[in-house]
Enzyme design. Structure first.
Site, PDB file in Angstrom:
ATOM      1  N   ASP A 192       0.823  -1.212   0.000  1.00 35.11           N
ATOM      2  CA  ASP A 192       0.000   0.000   0.000  1.00 35.11           C
ATOM      3  C   ASP A 192       0.857   1.261   0.000  1.00 35.11           C
ATOM      4  O   ASP A 192       1.381   1.669   1.036  1.00 35.11           O
ATOM      5  CB  ASP A 192      -0.914  -0.016   1.223  1.00 35.11           C
ATOM      6  CG  ASP A 192      -1.917   1.121   1.224  1.00 35.11           C
ATOM      7  OD1 ASP A 192      -2.044   1.808   0.191  1.00 35.11           O
ATOM      8  OD2 ASP A 192      -2.571   1.331   2.253  1.00 35.11           O
TER       9      ASP A 192
ATOM     10  N   ASP B  27      -1.627   5.308  -5.864  1.00 35.12           N
ATOM     11  CA  ASP B  27      -1.943   4.456  -4.716  1.00 35.12           C
ATOM     12  C   ASP B  27      -2.137   3.012  -5.141  1.00 35.12           C
ATOM     13  O   ASP B  27      -3.123   2.676  -5.795  1.00 35.12           O
ATOM     14  CB  ASP B  27      -3.207   4.973  -4.026  1.00 35.12           C
ATOM     15  CG  ASP B  27      -3.565   4.140  -2.809  1.00 35.12           C
ATOM     16  OD1 ASP B  27      -2.645   3.559  -2.208  1.00 35.12           O
ATOM     17  OD2 ASP B  27      -4.754   4.075  -2.454  1.00 35.12           O
TER      18      ASP B  27
END
Length: 430
Positions: free
Chosen positions: A93, A301
């Site tokens: 992440d 992201d």
């Protein structure tokens, strides 16, 4: 990820990936270069926390290892944590900071981390300086639990959460190849979220703590003729494919530039426009850059499945999609409360051809090209949606480029040179 007035955007991005899955800067220390297997599998839990009296002093080494990963809706890396190592699955992440693993006791036993089996495991007490983190290290302040150990909590916008103790633990790749002890969360309570490998620019992120100055990944397309999950690659350190990447500068923000709607720890990139089917949409480039309050930031992201746009940009995209395929849009259908450009699956190929390629434009002529064959995402139930949602319905005022629009690309985060690189690739063969 919970979104409240004191919460930075970085936890929000991981929640985005979890939601969709459920519904369908570093110093120049030793050269570090790893690759690991990423797998899209659930994680669960283990035994009570145990205190070790001291840290082990460990040195970093030079690595150059490549492993495959599996991709479905999120990227999940299996990392060798502890001494001897226990492989733990964690969502890769780039939108969050603190890494954490599952340390639950559950029945039946699962693949969670068992602190009692690791000689290098150390629980951080309340009196330790690491238990006094700066904002925005955590979404809520750390506290002291009944055992005088440092307790952390993360709450996410979709109602999921993770909380437990802050610990120090190392990653052990071989008897002579380890990271230094890293600050991690050892979750004793969580919503079935798995662990997180926090990769953003924060001081507690994995790259910052492990002194990694470069990392990259290549996300394959989801289609697989064999029916198996597709395979890609993840590097920590140098990537032999870097020479053919094109780079954009990262936008960085000093203390004096902190704004309420800005995530200063995100990988912010200079986006300039969007083309659909060869047509450049009439979007003011300023909507892709932070305004005086921080709204409009564009970030990369890996933990978000979909791409999200602020209203002004989303409205122009939707207008163009309606113009070319309007009558075919599934009326009254909004996927996840954020995406309303959806269609019955039987018309997927026709709709893709009508919409055409979607291109995200950046500075220096750098582009992310999403070919018409991948414009629509299968969200289940025979429905396919354009992989773009409205970010303000998440409570965010940012543009977020999710992993669905990073397929068949090398994406490299060169922290030493403050830049992000992109390069087209067949990620199933990289």
């Amino acid at each position: 990820m919970a979104l409240c007035s004191t919460v930075s955007l970085f936890p929000l991005l991981f929640a985005v990936s979890l939601f969709f899955s459920a519904s369908s800067s570093a110093a120049n220390h030793d050269s570090v270069s790893f690759s690991f297997p990423l797998r899209s599998l659930p994680l669960s839990a283990v035994k009570p926390l145990k205190k070790n009296p001291k840290f082990r002093s460990l040195s970093s080494a030079s690595y150059n290892v490549k492993w495959p990963f599996k991709y479905s809706m999120a990227l999940v890396v299996s990392l060798p944590i502890g001494t001897p190592p226990q492989h733990q699955q964690m969502v890769l992440d780039t939108g969050s900071q603190l890494s954490w693993i599952q340390c639950h006791n559950k029945t039946p036993p699962t693949a969670s981390f068992d602190p009692s089996l690791s000689s290098s495991f150390y629980v951080i007490p309340c009196t330790h300086p690491l238990c006094k983190p700066r904002v925005p290290d955590f979404t809520l302040p750390t506290t002291c639990d009944q055992n005088r150990l440092c307790h952390y909590s993360y709450f996410y916008a979709d109602g999921t959460y993770a909380e437990g103790n802050l610990v120090r633990e190392k990653l052990t790749f071989s008897p002579t190849q380890t990271t230094p002890p890293l600050t991690l969360g050892c979750a004793t309570e969580s919503h079935d979220a798995g662990g997180i490998l926090g990769m953003n620019l924060g001081r507690l992120s994995f790259p910052s703590q492990a002194k990694i100055t470069k990392f990259s990944y290549c996300v394959p397309t989801r289609q697989s003729r064999s029916g198996n999950l597709p395979t890609g690659s993840f590097y920590l350190g140098n990537n032999p494919n870097s020479a053919r990447l094109r780079y954009v500068s990262m936008l960085t923000f000093g203390q004096s530039q902190r704004m309420p709607n800005l995530d200063p720890l995100a990988y912010t990139v200079p986006m300039q426009g969007i083309r659909i089917g060869g047509k450049r949409l009439n979007i003011n480039p300023s909507v892709f850059h932070p305004d005086a309050g921080g709204s409009g930031q564009t970030m990369i992201d890996s933990g978000s499945e979909f791409t999200f746009l602020v209203d002004e940009a989303y409205d122009r995209v939707r207008e163009e999609v309606v113009r070319v395929v309007g009558p075919r849009i599934k009326k009254g259908y909004v996927y996840g409360g954020v995406a309303d450009m959806c269609f019955d699956g039987s018309a997927k190929e026709t709709i893709g051809r009508l919409i055409g390629d979607v291109v995200l434009e950046f500075e220096k002529g750098v582009e992310i090209v999403v070919p018409k064959e991948r414009v629509l995402a299968d969200v289940g139930g025979g429905v396919h949606c354009v992989g773009i949602g409205r970010s303000e319905r998440l409570g965010a005022a940012s543009n977020i480029i999710g992993n669905i629009h990073q397929q068949n690309l090398w994406v490299e985060f060169d922290l030493a040179n403050h830049r992000v690189g992109f390069g087209e690739a067949d990620c199933s063969r990289s």
